[in-house]
Design an enzyme around this catalytic site. Sequence first.
Site, PDB file in Angstrom:
ATOM      1  N   GLU A   1       9.376 -14.071 -10.771  1.00 32.20           N
ATOM      2  CA  GLU A   1       8.524 -12.963 -10.353  1.00 32.20           C
ATOM      3  C   GLU A   1       8.017 -12.119 -11.504  1.00 32.20           C
ATOM      4  OE1 GLU A   1      10.177 -10.083  -7.552  1.00 32.20           O
ATOM      5  OE2 GLU A   1      12.156 -10.338  -8.393  1.00 32.20           O
TER       6      GLU A   1
ATOM      7  N   LYS B   1       6.537  -3.848  -3.833  1.00 32.26           N
ATOM      8  CA  LYS B   1       7.966  -3.569  -3.720  1.00 32.26           C
ATOM      9  C   LYS B   1       8.487  -3.784  -2.307  1.00 32.26           C
ATOM     10  CE  LYS B   1      11.962  -1.982  -5.141  1.00 32.26           C
ATOM     11  NZ  LYS B   1      12.770  -2.941  -5.908  1.00 32.26           N
TER      12      LYS B   1
ATOM     13  N   TRP C   1      -2.735  -2.639  -1.663  1.00 30.72           N
ATOM     14  CA  TRP C   1      -2.365  -4.042  -1.848  1.00 30.72           C
ATOM     15  C   TRP C   1      -3.156  -4.779  -0.777  1.00 30.72           C
ATOM     16  CZ3 TRP C   1      -0.033  -8.108   0.833  1.00 30.72           C
ATOM     17  CH2 TRP C   1       0.499  -9.138   0.049  1.00 30.72           C
TER      18      TRP C   1
ATOM     19  N   GLU D   1      19.137 -16.329  -7.446  1.00 28.02           N
ATOM     20  CA  GLU D   1      18.661 -14.986  -7.764  1.00 28.02           C
ATOM     21  C   GLU D   1      18.130 -14.924  -9.203  1.00 28.02           C
ATOM     22  OE1 GLU D   1      17.697 -12.492  -6.353  1.00 28.02           O
ATOM     23  OE2 GLU D   1      17.863 -10.824  -7.739  1.00 28.02           O
TER      24      GLU D   1
ATOM     25  N   CYS E   1       0.853  -1.181   0.000  1.00 25.72           N
ATOM     26  CA  CYS E   1       0.000   0.000   0.000  1.00 25.72           C
ATOM     27  C   CYS E   1       0.894   1.238   0.000  1.00 25.72           C
ATOM     28  CB  CYS E   1      -0.933   0.112   1.197  1.00 25.72           C
ATOM     29  SG  CYS E   1      -2.089  -1.233   1.357  1.00 25.72           S
TER      30      CYS E   1
ATOM     31  N   HIS F   1      20.721 -35.714  -7.306  1.00 30.00           N
ATOM     32  CA  HIS F   1      20.107 -36.272  -6.093  1.00 30.00           C
ATOM     33  C   HIS F   1      18.584 -36.111  -6.114  1.00 30.00           C
ATOM     34  CE1 HIS F   1      24.007 -37.083  -4.345  1.00 30.00           C
ATOM     35  NE2 HIS F   1      24.378 -35.884  -4.775  1.00 30.00           N
TER      36      HIS F   1
ATOM     37  N   ARG G   1       3.848  -0.271  -4.947  1.00 28.88           N
ATOM     38  CA  ARG G   1       3.605  -0.782  -3.592  1.00 28.88           C
ATOM     39  C   ARG G   1       2.268  -1.519  -3.481  1.00 28.88           C
ATOM     40  NH1 ARG G   1       6.850   1.546   0.249  1.00 28.88           N
ATOM     41  NH2 ARG G   1       5.359   0.919   1.816  1.00 28.88           N
TER      42      ARG G   1
ATOM     43  N   LYS H   1      14.281 -13.901 -10.219  1.00 32.12           N
ATOM     44  CA  LYS H   1      13.942 -12.841 -11.181  1.00 32.12           C
ATOM     45  C   LYS H   1      12.967 -13.375 -12.225  1.00 32.12           C
ATOM     46  CE  LYS H   1      14.842  -9.968  -9.617  1.00 32.12           C
ATOM     47  NZ  LYS H   1      15.553  -9.854  -8.384  1.00 32.12           N
TER      48      LYS H   1
ATOM     49  N   ASN I   1      -1.539   2.342   5.757  1.00 31.75           N
ATOM     50  CA  ASN I   1      -0.658   1.284   5.258  1.00 31.75           C
ATOM     51  C   ASN I   1      -0.208   0.477   6.469  1.00 31.75           C
ATOM     52  OD1 ASN I   1       1.308  -0.318   4.070  1.00 31.75           O
ATOM     53  ND2 ASN I   1       2.865   1.285   4.143  1.00 31.75           N
ATOM     54  N   GLY I   2      -0.477  -0.821   6.453  1.00 32.27           N
ATOM     55  CA  GLY I   2      -0.075  -1.664   7.577  1.00 32.27           C
ATOM     56  C   GLY I   2      -1.160  -2.679   7.879  1.00 32.27           C
TER      57      GLY I   2
HETATM   58  O1  M6R Z   1      13.385  -4.038   0.573  1.00 35.45           O
HETATM   59  P1  M6R Z   1      13.995  -5.377   0.843  1.00 35.45           P
HETATM   60  O2  M6R Z   1      15.356  -5.510   0.251  1.00 35.45           O
HETATM   61  O3  M6R Z   1      13.995  -5.749   2.289  1.00 35.45           O
HETATM   62  O4  M6R Z   1      13.067  -6.419   0.099  1.00 35.45           O
HETATM   63  C1  M6R Z   1      13.280  -7.786   0.220  1.00 35.45           C
HETATM   64  C2  M6R Z   1      12.473  -8.565  -0.799  1.00 35.45           C
HETATM   65  O5  M6R Z   1      11.113  -8.340  -0.620  1.00 35.45           O
HETATM   66  C3  M6R Z   1      12.854  -8.192  -2.231  1.00 35.45           C
HETATM   67  O6  M6R Z   1      14.211  -8.375  -2.465  1.00 35.45           O
HETATM   68  C4  M6R Z   1      12.059  -9.055  -3.232  1.00 35.45           C
HETATM   69  O7  M6R Z   1      12.456 -10.383  -3.147  1.00 35.45           O
HETATM   70  C5  M6R Z   1      12.230  -8.499  -4.643  1.00 35.45           C
HETATM   71  N1  M6R Z   1      10.954  -8.342  -5.283  1.00 35.45           N
HETATM   72  C6  M6R Z   1      13.019  -9.380  -5.520  1.00 35.45           C
HETATM   73  O8  M6R Z   1      13.171  -8.866  -6.801  1.00 35.45           O
END
Ligand code: M6R
Length: 612
Positions: free
Chosen positions: A494, A607, A74, A487, A2, A510, A27, A491, A100-101
């Site tokens: 997502e 985000k 969100w 990683e 949010c 394995h 967000r 990527k 937000n929260g």
């Molecule tokens: O703001 P932060 O680095 O704490 O966020 C952590 C994760 O939420 C963030 O890295 C998330 O995995 C990304 N969307 C990955 O691209």
Amino acid sequence: MCGIVGYIGDKKATPILIQGLTRLEYRGYDSAGIAVIENNKIEVKKDKGRVSNLTLLDGIDNLEATIGIAHTRWATHGKPSKENSHPHMDMEGLFAIVHNGIIENYNELKNDLTQKGYKFISQTDTEVIVNLINYYYNQDKNEDELKFLRAVKNACMDLKGSFALEIISNKEPEKMIVVRKDSPLVIGKGNGESYIASDIPAILSYTRDFYFLNDYEFAYLSRNNIKFYDTNLNEIKKETKAIEWDSKGAEKDGYEHFMLKEINEQPKAIRETIGTRLNNSKVSFDELSFTREYLEEINKMYIVACGTAMHAGLVSKNIFEKLCKIPVEVDIASEFRYRDPLINNKTLVIYISQSGETADTIAALKLAKAKGAKTIAITNVIGSSITREADYSIYTHAGPEIAVASTKAYTSQVTMLALIALYFAEILERADTNKINTIKEDILKLPNKAEEVLKDTSEIQEVAKRIYKERDMFFLGRGVDYAVSLEGSLKLKEISYIHSEGYASGELKHGPIALIDIGVTVIATITNKDLVEKSISNIQEVISRGAKIIVVTNQNIENKGFDTIIRIPEISTEISPVLSIIPLQLLSYYISKEKGLDVDKPRNLAKSVTVE
Ligand code: M6R
């Protein structure tokens, strides 16, 4: 999750609110709304859907108000719908609120209010807060200038959970109250006006001077004045902090997507992160002031984070153990906080968070601090919540990262962690000086080498065109390349919604090799010359089962039946992930684009994850 925006001043509020929401849409984007005060009356416009839908709502263009609050959602409590969209009003229509929260005790509070005769039209926890404010306001028989503030404060003291709130009232049409607890919120100071937002980039084009609120600090805003109060409603003084980020950082600047822009900004971000820490003498960290005695006493280090930031931690375990000879465990914050980790005053814990607002990471930090550990936070956002909790805060200087998929934050984090490892290593003198010096020299080469990787992306675009329709992919690697494979896989998942798995190459046989069949794409990263042979033989195992292989390497490897080989510049293995991740970021980006998906705002994701 949010995003909230607010404005009070002498300009028309609606365009400012909508522009702010557009910048905060990463967000959350399932509904949006604004509330303004016009002719002493609260006007709310809101609906399900994206911020752009707001501009189509009847009458929104005619609002002339100069005070207003806004929200992009969100969903947590209640499905995306007009009723559940913010702003919410109390039953009598005296107050409007955005939030937000998450309020953990909202059911209990709702039952209480229901018994007192309150009625609710949404399923949200936020509507409970605004009715609680109404309750305290009506209970208060004093008619002084702090009555509105007292009602908000009393309501906040009943809330359990996290909140960043903006509240306006037609009882005080020239005022706005904002307060936060464990959720982000900044106040930008203008000339006779104030801007409020969940993060700095949303309002950076209006001001560079920001106030940062601590938990339970209340800002009582009028057009050209802000007063701050503590929970006893004693006035407190707060100073602004100047933010040096370029406001262009929050714009696409000619790129089709923020993600592509941020991928391309990596050379600059790495350069800024290195800053002046590396010069001819020792690595310097003025923020840290650690003595040799202290470092020698450390018996264990943890690196704790979520998602991409946690993957940056996984890469760095190797360099800390090699150069500092301290055992390092890397943990996911949501696991760490509940597993009663072994911590004492000889433990050092490094937390990584781009946003500095991730709820699990902050909770994990509080836990280690309470057990006596020293804590370091690495974050990209000045004044973010994590910096108020950690013993030491170190900023990466990647600039605002807007795309949900993290790219330049990751490479800056890996660079920063390598610098910290070198700083410790030089104090501890447990590692070979030549090794230390080689890595130092190589860190300085990273920005130019990252530029080289980014120079020609045509091959990666070709690969994306060939494989974008696939349903499953595998990422393989050994050592730091394994961390990169995790990683790379994250990527891809997502932003392209393709199922993928990252595996340690040696682990494949394995179990997971059972999934390898004719035509399955396997992406292998190879940057450690000592492990080339072993990595190649793992690749041969999948080739013989029909897999298509894409290799990312900085080694002089012959193409032995691979579909594609993407060559990147050579560099010390410990920091090679800063370069080897770039082709994988680009591949995910172009696959997502081929599929016509919303690259910057993938479904179900936000985000910063400010809830558990
Ligand atoms: O703001 P932060 O680095 O704490 O966020 C952590 C994760 O939420 C963030 O890295 C998330 O995995 C990304 N969307 C990955 O691209």
